[in-house]
Structure formats: structure tokens, C-alpha cells
Design a protein around this motif. Sequence first.
Motif, mmCIF file in Angstrom:
data_model
loop_
_atom_site.group_PDB
_atom_site.id
_atom_site.type_symbol
_atom_site.label_atom_id
_atom_site.label_comp_id
_atom_site.label_asym_id
_atom_site.label_seq_id
_atom_site.Cartn_x
_atom_site.Cartn_y
_atom_site.Cartn_z
ATOM 1 N N MET A 1 0.831 -1.203 0.000
ATOM 2 C CA MET A 1 0.000 0.000 0.000
ATOM 3 C C MET A 1 0.872 1.263 0.000
ATOM 4 O O MET A 1 1.981 1.248 0.500
ATOM 5 N N PRO A 2 0.349 2.356 -0.534
ATOM 6 C CA PRO A 2 1.155 3.576 -0.566
ATOM 7 C C PRO A 2 1.558 4.047 0.829
ATOM 8 O O PRO A 2 0.787 3.932 1.783
ATOM 9 N N VAL A 3 2.771 4.577 0.929
ATOM 10 C CA VAL A 3 3.285 5.086 2.204
ATOM 11 C C VAL A 3 2.719 6.487 2.444
ATOM 12 O O VAL A 3 2.480 7.237 1.500
ATOM 13 N N LEU A 4 2.475 6.797 3.711
ATOM 14 C CA LEU A 4 2.024 8.137 4.087
ATOM 15 C C LEU A 4 3.099 8.799 4.940
ATOM 16 O O LEU A 4 3.616 8.184 5.869
ATOM 17 N N PHE B 1 6.634 6.385 -2.506
ATOM 18 C CA PHE B 1 7.942 6.711 -1.910
ATOM 19 C C PHE B 1 8.548 7.915 -2.645
ATOM 20 O O PHE B 1 9.127 8.796 -2.021
ATOM 21 N N PHE B 2 8.403 7.916 -3.959
ATOM 22 C CA PHE B 2 8.931 9.043 -4.738
ATOM 23 C C PHE B 2 8.160 10.323 -4.437
ATOM 24 O O PHE B 2 8.734 11.399 -4.335
ATOM 25 N N GLN B 3 6.840 10.178 -4.335
ATOM 26 C CA GLN B 3 6.012 11.355 -4.115
ATOM 27 C C GLN B 3 6.398 12.061 -2.811
ATOM 28 O O GLN B 3 6.485 13.284 -2.762
ATOM 29 N N HIS B 4 6.617 11.299 -1.761
ATOM 30 C CA HIS B 4 6.821 11.921 -0.456
ATOM 31 C C HIS B 4 8.281 12.036 -0.025
ATOM 32 O O HIS B 4 8.600 12.817 0.864
ATOM 33 N N PHE B 5 9.137 11.210 -0.583
ATOM 34 C CA PHE B 5 10.530 11.207 -0.092
ATOM 35 C C PHE B 5 11.530 11.309 -1.234
ATOM 36 O O PHE B 5 12.607 10.749 -1.174
ATOM 37 N N GLN C 1 15.355 5.394 9.479
ATOM 38 C CA GLN C 1 15.284 4.520 8.301
ATOM 39 C C GLN C 1 15.576 5.271 7.011
ATOM 40 O O GLN C 1 15.162 6.418 6.845
ATOM 41 N N SER C 2 16.238 4.573 6.098
ATOM 42 C CA SER C 2 16.476 5.120 4.767
ATOM 43 C C SER C 2 15.374 4.618 3.838
ATOM 44 O O SER C 2 15.179 3.410 3.685
ATOM 45 N N MET C 3 14.636 5.544 3.240
ATOM 46 C CA MET C 3 13.537 5.132 2.371
ATOM 47 C C MET C 3 14.025 4.348 1.143
ATOM 48 O O MET C 3 13.409 3.364 0.763
ATOM 49 N N PRO C 4 15.134 4.767 0.509
ATOM 50 C CA PRO C 4 15.623 3.948 -0.615
ATOM 51 C C PRO C 4 15.943 2.509 -0.197
ATOM 52 O O PRO C 4 15.689 1.560 -0.940
ATOM 53 N N GLU C 5 16.470 2.350 0.991
ATOM 54 C CA GLU C 5 16.791 1.003 1.474
ATOM 55 C C GLU C 5 15.509 0.174 1.645
ATOM 56 O O GLU C 5 15.441 -0.991 1.254
#
Lengths: 428, 175
Positions: free
Chosen positions: A292-295, A406-410, A329-333
Motif C-alpha cells: 500500500m502507498p506510504v504516508l 515513496f517518490f512522491q513523499h521522499f 530509516q532510509s527510504m531507498p533502502e
Amino acid sequence: MDWSEAVTRVLFEHRDEKDVHTFEGWKAVGGFSALEKALKMKPEEVVEEVKAAGLRGRGGAGFPTGVKWGFIPKNTDKPIYLCVNADESEPGTCKDRVLMEDLPFMCLEGAIIAAYAIKASMAFWYIRGEFDLPERRMRAAIETLREKGLIGKNILGSGWDLDFVIHRGAGAYICGEETGLISSLEGDKGQPKIKPPFPAIKGAFGCPTIVNNVESLAAVPWIMRNGASAYAKLGTEKSNGTKLFSVSGQVNRPGVYEVEMGYPLRDLLENECGGMKRGRALKAVIPGGSSMPVLPAEVALQTNLDYESVQAAGSMLGSGGMIVIDDSQSMPELLKILGRFYSHESCGQCTPCREGTPWGSRVLDRVADGAARPDDLETLERIARFLSGTTICLLADSLAMPIRSFFQHFREEFEALVPTEAGEKSGG
Amino acid sequence: MTSQDGKMSESTKTGVATPALKLSADAEARIDDLQSRYPTKKATLLPVLWEIQNSEGWISTEWMEYAARRCDVTPSHVLSVVTFYTMFHQQPVGKYHVQVCRNICCHMVGAPDLIEAVESRLGLKHGEVSEDGKFSLEHVECLAACSWGPVMQINRTMHENLTPEAAVKVLDGLE
Ligand SMILES: Cc1cc2nc3c(=O)[nH]c(=O)nc-3n(C[C@H](O)[C@H](O)[C@H](O)COP(=O)(O)O)c2cc1C
Ligand code: SF4
Ligand code: FES
């Protein structure tokens, strides 16, 4: 709503009572009275009751359970099957495990009532192969009910027969998708099938079949005992009842909690989960399982936990597998892990998914590992586009949605890892 | 080489193929029972493969042929199913098959350190079996225990909320 009042418990009403995982323990808290009541009704009346309760599927899609049961063709001469989806394999989700370990007879009572409502002659408990205690509990529960005559011929003198078997999976996420589950049950690779036809019309062995999540069925005994209107009073206008959330991540008390639909996400984190661990701040929440999309934190903290509110916030309630992400936490990871997972689990039937998920995963690997190429983010956006809406099942979308959100928010975190044209990382 | 020679001489001598493999009487009875209840024989393929793996530890070509006969499907179908599902082993695994979750929730609460500690204690990487056959190691996807991570499952026993030290202690305690 005043949430300071005790939240009504439906699924966990009796969870803390002694030996409630045994036949006697479940009986002592009124167990099987719902089944007795249901068997005195017409199957169609049971379907209507569950419809009126407004129960929606807890496996992820939120489709109204009673409505789905009503899709079984009338007067079919084929056998009808019930498949209980106990595959529980969406990362972040561990609620069905708790239901099966702690309340196996409640789950089974709900499943038997469902089987009666759809006039099934046989039911399968499709359980993921890794489950140990849940499988032992369910196996023992089915054997006990067979001995007690609650599974078998002429159940409680109703003239209705039901056989019930456990079908153990063997390690494939995609068998949680309902048509993948059916393929697996039929002795094939767990490859999803094109819908329509929907399983209710043509499912397992070419016969009408209902697939329901464990948590959906576990709510049925309470509904039958307390009445549809008591259930419908709980929650919000469109999201009735209660929902289990399995919370993971750096909170003080991760665990599985039952809350009324519409409960504020912030309260769940602060009250039930005891807030973030010392020294950690909330960064983001994936509310309904890893697909699901991240918020981002500020949006998540304003969201209530019902289907409509979570959707309005930009995500989905899904399975209720709530992944709480802290600022370390690293979002790319994290996205790299999801890329690897969904590509590993692709069943390989559809070209966009078979080719696109491993490609996405390779690009995510190199971005997270500091070897990104200048146009990698655009490449990932392109992959996400062609993964969406082009495949037999939603697994491909299950990687596209995280990539997009993930791209949209981070996005800055990803951009910092991508070299500019001159070969420098923009983040320095 | 010897077994192949032995097999050949056996069948040339007697003119009879090696007797068909069979599981224990109990397992055979369980399969018969399921086959009388399932709508098709083919649908009992997963249960049959589980019986084989529970008894033999892994699923060899000969046992795949057995499963094919037992479920009325082709050996190639059995092979395609065995390779599709990650829990079916086509080679022997260790007496203790150690599975460490590497997915997102466990990752956030320490799976990387846990995996490192387990790998260095066992001297094994993902997919390897120790020489004495005692241990095998596998990194696995989410085990549906996300609220109690990081987790490690040994054979079918789940160990939760592990620190690297606690995991090493569990491994050292195995006979
Ligand atoms: C890729 C994928 C994986 C799924 N995994 C599960 C699962 O593990 N458990 C589950 O109950 N539903 C899962 N579902 C949803 C099922 O397809 C189906 O909608 C559900 O079992 C229906 O039951 P419900 O109406 O009671 O929710 C998955 C769906 C998709 C697309
Ligand atoms: S989308 Fe992926 S997992 Fe789903 S059917 Fe197609 S290839 Fe299989
Ligand atoms: S992520 Fe490790 S058990 Fe779910």
C-alpha cells in the motif's frame, strides 16, 4: 466520537479468557451458539444478516462479505466450495496468526457458518506452509469438531453435510491472491487466473467458490450472536465494525490490536502502541501491508482508520498490516527490500510483471547501494507506469504503488543518491 | 556410480524394475483418506509432496515420480510444482534448517545484524548447508510475525524478538 470510552471488542472479546483456544474454553464463552442459531435459519437469511452487518473483507480489498456470498449462483447443480484464506503473507501482516493461535474455534465457527450460508459441501483451510502453531491449532480444532459432529454429516440435525480439510501451502506469496490460491489448491503452481469469471461463478475445480480471509470469517459468530445491527453500529457509516491492526516497527509496544473502524491512527500509535521508542521520531506509515502507498508522518497522524479516510489520505487500509517507519530509516533502502520481495514473488505469467519487477528491483538495488545512474529515477517511474493495470493480478501494482508513493513523499532521499549529469551526487 | 551399477545389474538379472517407492503405512493411509475426499487426485499433490518431504527431508527425482503416479499427473508437472514453491527442497537441507526473515519489518528492527551474527556463527551464507549436515541457512521473506521481529525460524519453531546474542545462544543450544 469519544474514543476515551472502552473500545468494543468483537474479535478479541474473549481473547484473554482461560483456555479459550480449546473446545471447552470456547464453548464456555458462548461458542457455537452462533452456529446453532445460524443452522436454524435459512442459508439465504444468514447471507442477509451478514450483508446487513456491513462486514467487509479483511484480506485487503474490503469487498462486502455478504454481497460476495450472494454471488453464488442459485440452484447450481455443482458442488460449492469455501476456501479460507490463511495464507497471510503480505509483509507487515500477522493478525490471522493471532486469531488462529488464540481463537481457533471462533475462526472455525465463523467458517462453518459461512459454508452453510453459501451451501458449501466442502471447505478448505488454505494455510501458509511456514505456520507452525496456527496449523497445529487449526488441525486439532477441525479434528475435534469432527468428533463432536459439528463437521461431517447432518450437522446438528440440520440435514446439511460439510467436510473440512487443511490444505498446507509451501512458500509462495502469490497463493494469497484468491485465484492463485485456487490454482495451488488444484495441484498446480499458484498462478492467478484471469477474472472474470469470478470464483463465485467458476472457482475451485470449475465450481462456485467463495474465498474469504480468516479475519472476515472470524467476525461472523459475533454478528450472528449479537445481530447485524449491533455490528453495523460500530465504526463509521461505510466502514462497519472493528479491524485488527498488526503494528510493526520502532514503537514501544508493537503487536496486534483490535480497534473500532474510524479510530485515529495517532491514538493507536500513542495509546495502544505506547508511542515511538525513545529517541525515535515518526517518519512515515504504511497503513495496510507493504504493497500500500506510504504516508508521511504529518498526513498519517491526521488519518482515521477506516477504508474511506485512509483512501482520502492517499493510501489504503488493506490488510491492516501497519508498518511504522522511524526517522533512522532510509527510504531507498526500504524500497529496495520491497523491490526484491515483489520480484521474487512474481509468478511469471505476465510479461510486465515477470520482466518489470526484477528490472525495478535491480535499479532500486543500485540506487540504494550508491551506484545509481543519472536517469534511474525516471527509469523507475517508467517501470511503475508499465506495471500498473496491465497484468492478471495486482502483484505488479503492489510494487508500482510503493515506488510511486515513496517518490512522491521522499523524493529528496532518492535524488541525493543519484549522480547529476556531471557525475556528482546531488546530495553531496 | 556403485548404486547405478547395482541398479542396472538388479534389473538385468531379474528383468523386474526396482520396486516402486512407498511411504510409511500411516502416510499412505493419510493420502488415501485425502484422495477419497478431494475432488481430484491432482489436488492432493501438495499434501503428497509434504508427506514425502516430512519423511525423507527433501524431494528427489524418484520421489517426484512417485508423486506423479500417486496423483495421476506427469513427472514434469510435479517438477514444475516443486520448483515453484520455495519450501520444497530438491537437495537435502541441514538437520536444523535456519530461516531468518529479511523483509521490511524485521529489517527495521535489526534483521541485518541478526543475519550477520547467524552467518558468522554458522559459517554459512544464504542457501548453504554445513559440511556435517547439521545446519542449513536461508534468508526468507516475511513469516507473518512482523510485530515480534526480528525473527528466525528453525525447522518449524519460531524465535521472536531476537538480538544477535540471543540468536547465537539458540544456535549453540542445538544438539
Ligand atoms: C498479490 C496479492 C496477495 C494477497 N494475499 C492475501 C493474503 O495473504 N491473505 C488474504 O486473506 N488475502 C490476500 N489477498 C486478497 C485475496 O485475493 C482476496 O481478495 C481475499 O482473500 C478475499 O477475502 P475477503 O473478501 O474476506 O477479504 C491478496 C491479493 C493479492 C492481489
Ligand atoms: S501480475 Fe505478476 S504475479 Fe500476478 S499473475 Fe501476472 S505475473 Fe503472476
Ligand atoms: S517482516 Fe519479518 S516476519 Fe514479517
